[in-house]
Design an enzyme around this catalytic site. Structure first.
Site, short mmCIF file in Angstrom:
data_model
loop_
_atom_site.label_atom_id
_atom_site.label_comp_id
_atom_site.label_asym_id
_atom_site.label_seq_id
_atom_site.Cartn_x
_atom_site.Cartn_y
_atom_site.Cartn_z
N HIS A 17 -0.48 79.87 36.02
CA HIS A 17 0.06 80.85 36.99
C HIS A 17 1.32 80.27 37.62
CE1 HIS A 17 -3.30 78.55 38.72
NE2 HIS A 17 -2.54 78.44 39.79
N GLU B 73 -6.75 74.21 30.66
CA GLU B 73 -6.47 73.08 29.77
C GLU B 73 -7.77 72.44 29.26
OE1 GLU B 73 -3.68 70.88 28.57
OE2 GLU B 73 -2.92 72.92 28.52
N SER C 283 -9.10 73.98 35.23
CA SER C 283 -7.93 74.46 34.49
C SER C 283 -8.31 74.93 33.10
CB SER C 283 -6.93 73.30 34.37
OG SER C 283 -6.01 73.56 33.34
N ASP D 33 0.35 76.28 44.62
CA ASP D 33 -0.83 77.06 45.01
C ASP D 33 -1.19 76.82 46.47
OD1 ASP D 33 -0.80 77.64 42.35
OD2 ASP D 33 -2.84 76.99 41.95
N GLY E 180 10.86 72.26 23.99
CA GLY E 180 10.00 71.75 22.91
C GLY E 180 9.46 72.90 22.07
N TYR F 9 -4.67 64.69 31.01
CA TYR F 9 -4.82 65.64 32.12
C TYR F 9 -6.04 66.53 31.89
CZ TYR F 9 -4.09 69.88 34.88
OH TYR F 9 -4.28 70.97 35.72
P1 NAP Z 1 1.43 71.28 42.09
O1 NAP Z 1 2.47 72.25 42.54
O2 NAP Z 1 1.79 70.20 41.15
O3 NAP Z 1 0.79 70.64 43.42
C1 NAP Z 1 -0.03 69.49 43.33
C2 NAP Z 1 -0.33 69.03 44.75
O4 NAP Z 1 -1.18 67.87 44.68
C3 NAP Z 1 0.90 68.62 45.58
O5 NAP Z 1 0.73 69.11 46.89
C4 NAP Z 1 0.81 67.10 45.56
O6 NAP Z 1 1.39 66.49 46.70
C5 NAP Z 1 -0.69 66.91 45.61
N1 NAP Z 1 -1.12 65.57 45.22
C6 NAP Z 1 -0.88 64.95 44.03
N2 NAP Z 1 -1.44 63.73 44.04
C7 NAP Z 1 -2.06 63.58 45.23
C8 NAP Z 1 -2.80 62.55 45.84
N3 NAP Z 1 -3.04 61.39 45.21
N4 NAP Z 1 -3.29 62.72 47.09
C9 NAP Z 1 -3.04 63.88 47.77
N5 NAP Z 1 -2.32 64.90 47.25
C10 NAP Z 1 -1.84 64.74 46.00
O7 NAP Z 1 0.19 72.09 41.43
P2 NAP Z 1 -0.19 73.64 41.51
O8 NAP Z 1 0.49 74.35 40.40
O9 NAP Z 1 -0.06 74.11 42.89
O10 NAP Z 1 -1.73 73.57 41.09
C11 NAP Z 1 -2.74 73.37 42.06
C12 NAP Z 1 -3.97 72.81 41.36
O11 NAP Z 1 -4.44 73.71 40.38
C13 NAP Z 1 -3.76 71.50 40.63
O12 NAP Z 1 -4.97 70.76 40.75
C14 NAP Z 1 -3.54 71.90 39.20
O13 NAP Z 1 -3.89 70.87 38.32
C15 NAP Z 1 -4.48 73.09 39.11
N6 NAP Z 1 -4.14 74.13 38.16
C16 NAP Z 1 -2.90 74.68 38.16
C17 NAP Z 1 -2.61 75.71 37.30
C18 NAP Z 1 -1.25 76.35 37.28
O14 NAP Z 1 -0.93 77.03 36.30
N7 NAP Z 1 -0.44 76.21 38.33
C19 NAP Z 1 -3.60 76.19 36.43
C20 NAP Z 1 -4.87 75.63 36.47
C21 NAP Z 1 -5.13 74.61 37.34
P3 NAP Z 1 2.94 65.97 46.70
O15 NAP Z 1 3.74 67.17 47.20
O16 NAP Z 1 2.88 64.84 47.67
O17 NAP Z 1 3.28 65.56 45.30
N1 GDD Z 2 6.95 71.80 30.51
C1 GDD Z 2 7.52 72.15 29.34
N2 GDD Z 2 8.82 71.83 29.11
N3 GDD Z 2 6.76 72.81 28.43
C2 GDD Z 2 7.35 73.18 27.28
C3 GDD Z 2 8.69 72.90 27.00
C4 GDD Z 2 9.46 72.18 27.95
O1 GDD Z 2 10.64 71.88 27.77
N4 GDD Z 2 8.98 73.41 25.77
C5 GDD Z 2 7.86 73.99 25.31
N5 GDD Z 2 6.87 73.85 26.22
C6 GDD Z 2 5.48 74.33 26.05
C7 GDD Z 2 4.45 73.20 26.21
O2 GDD Z 2 4.38 72.42 25.02
C8 GDD Z 2 3.19 74.02 26.50
O3 GDD Z 2 2.58 74.40 25.30
C9 GDD Z 2 3.73 75.26 27.23
O4 GDD Z 2 5.15 75.26 27.07
C10 GDD Z 2 3.39 75.32 28.72
O5 GDD Z 2 3.80 74.09 29.32
P1 GDD Z 2 3.76 73.90 30.92
O6 GDD Z 2 4.52 74.99 31.58
O7 GDD Z 2 4.20 72.49 31.17
O8 GDD Z 2 2.24 74.13 31.32
P2 GDD Z 2 0.87 73.62 30.68
O9 GDD Z 2 0.25 74.81 29.99
O10 GDD Z 2 1.02 72.38 29.90
O11 GDD Z 2 0.02 73.25 31.98
C11 GDD Z 2 0.03 74.11 33.11
O12 GDD Z 2 -1.03 75.02 33.04
C12 GDD Z 2 -2.34 74.42 33.08
C13 GDD Z 2 -3.36 75.58 32.96
O13 GDD Z 2 -3.53 75.89 31.61
C14 GDD Z 2 -0.06 73.22 34.36
O14 GDD Z 2 0.13 74.00 35.52
C15 GDD Z 2 -1.42 72.55 34.46
O15 GDD Z 2 -1.54 71.86 35.72
C16 GDD Z 2 -2.49 73.66 34.38
O16 GDD Z 2 -3.78 73.11 34.47
#
Ligand code: NAP
Ligand code: GDD
Length: 322
Positions: free
Chosen positions: A178, A126, A124, A14, A210, A148
């Protein structure tokens, strides 16, 4: 004068899209990055000449104060977190330090140095966890199902609390899943699109997964960072659900991804019980009516296009390496 923004987590999925968006709007963008022995800044390599990187870590309050002093931000986006749900069972305390207390440290640094800056917290879906009502909106009760999710709920409430206690302009975006070609390879969509492309190229034979029946509301990251920015442009700070309103299963992701490559997913996907989580979030689907009404936000990229684009990007990337 151009606006100034500080993004934590700028090296993440993001962070890279948000930095692009803000730069395209003429912002001066500062990105917080932590020190690593093996720096991985490939998602923002193309922005190297326009982004200002500031060293800092969510564990280190002093570094956050310095980052605020250097950036003198009008807007702060807290995207940094330990964001992978399974790791939160292996490292629950560290997850809380980064994802929960890290938000408090950043809010304190903001109060100290830039109390008028507008603040975005990456909440999130979550936090809804074991849902009792669907779709979920801003009034749905929370029941997080992982360390988390619990840490994100703390960060959510501390942001609300600082808004109410100190009058900060602080907003939480409750974002549903996303994805994009820049998604980390451990998350399920990217794991599927990448492994399917590897199978297509003869680099792998099977894909271990899984829970195939888990259902999520998957959107495109580029659409979602636009919502973050819009929240901070409103007359008053509020929290918003950001989602597509459509739910699909992990199995459907497999179907679409393998289909894009002319393959039958059933010949390659293997269930692996070790990948099933101690507590699962069975389904999430969001109602983003409030964001549509107040922000004029709606997603542009649908589920099929998202997964097919990711597959094609992985195929291109892997083909270029062999
Ligand atoms: P991501 O790709 O895992 O990026 C996480 C970022 O946090 C990386 O830049 C990482 O840096 C940095 N970070 C981790 N620990 C840190 C620390 N102690 N100090 C400073 N930086 C640190 O996550 P994303 O998908 O872009 O998501 C962005 C945010 O939205 C996260 O807070 C995530 O939990 C939240 N979120 C994501 C989703 C989704 O579906 N993507 C949905 C809802 C909420 P490094 O590169 O050094 O590891
Ligand atoms: N990662 C992963 N790997 N997930 C799996 C697998 C596997 O091999 N097999 C099944 N799954 C299922 C997980 O059990 C979960 O129900 C679903 O796929 C999505 O898993 P992830 O893609 O790991 O995402 P998430 O929903 O647990 O969490 C993501 O979305 C959150 C927002 O709802 C992350 O981006 C979180 O940081 C974010 O907050």
């Amino acid at each position: 004068m151009s606006k100034r923004a500080l993004i934590t987590g700028v090296s993440g999925q993001d962070g890279s899209y948000l930095a692009e968006l803000l730069l395209s709007q003429g912002y001066q963008v500062f990105g917080l990055v932590r020190r690593s022995s093996n720096e991985r800044l490939e998602r923002i390599a193309h922005l190297a000449d326009s982004l200002v990187l500031v060293r800092g870590d969510l564990l280190d309050h002093t570094s956050l104060v310095r980052a605020m002093e250097e950036a003198r931000p009008d807007e702060v986006y807290n995207l940094a977190a330990q964001s992978f749900v399974p790791t939160s069972w292996q490292e629950p305390v560290l997850t809380a330090e980064f994802t929960a207390l890290g938000a408090t440290r950043l809010l304190e640094a903001l109060r100290q140095v830039a109390p008028r800056a507008r603040f975005y917290q990456a909440s999130s879906s979550e936090i809804f966890g074991k849902v009792r009502v669907s779709p979920q909106d801003e009034r749905t009760p929370f029941w997080p199902r992982s360390p988390y999710g619990v840490a994100k709920l703390y960060a959510h409430w501390i942001t609300v609390n600082y808004r109410e206690s100190y009058g900060l302009f602080a907003c939480c975006g409750i974002l549903f899943n996303h994805e994009s070609p820049r998604r980390g390879v451990e998350f399920v969509t990217r794991k599927i699109t990448r492994e399917a492309a590897r199978i297509r190229l003869g680099l792998a034979r099977e894909l271990r997964l899984g829970n195939l029946e888990a259902r999520r509301d998957w959107g495109f990251a580029g659409d979602y960072v636009r919502a973050m920015w819009l929240m901070l442009q409103q007359p008053s700070p509020e929290d918003y659900v950001i989602a597509t309103g459509e739910m699909h299963s992990v199995r459907e992701v497999c179907e679409v991804a393998f289909d894009e490559l002319g393959l039958d997913w059933r010949e390659h996907v293997v269930h692996d019980a070790k990948l099933v989580r101690p507590a699962e979030v069975d389904l999430l689907v969001g109602d983003a009516s409030k964001a549509r009404r107040d922000l004029g936000w709606k997603p542009e990229v649908g589920f099929q296009q998202l997964i097919r684009d990711m597959v094609r990007a992985d195929l291109r990337d892997l083909s270029g390496r062999i």
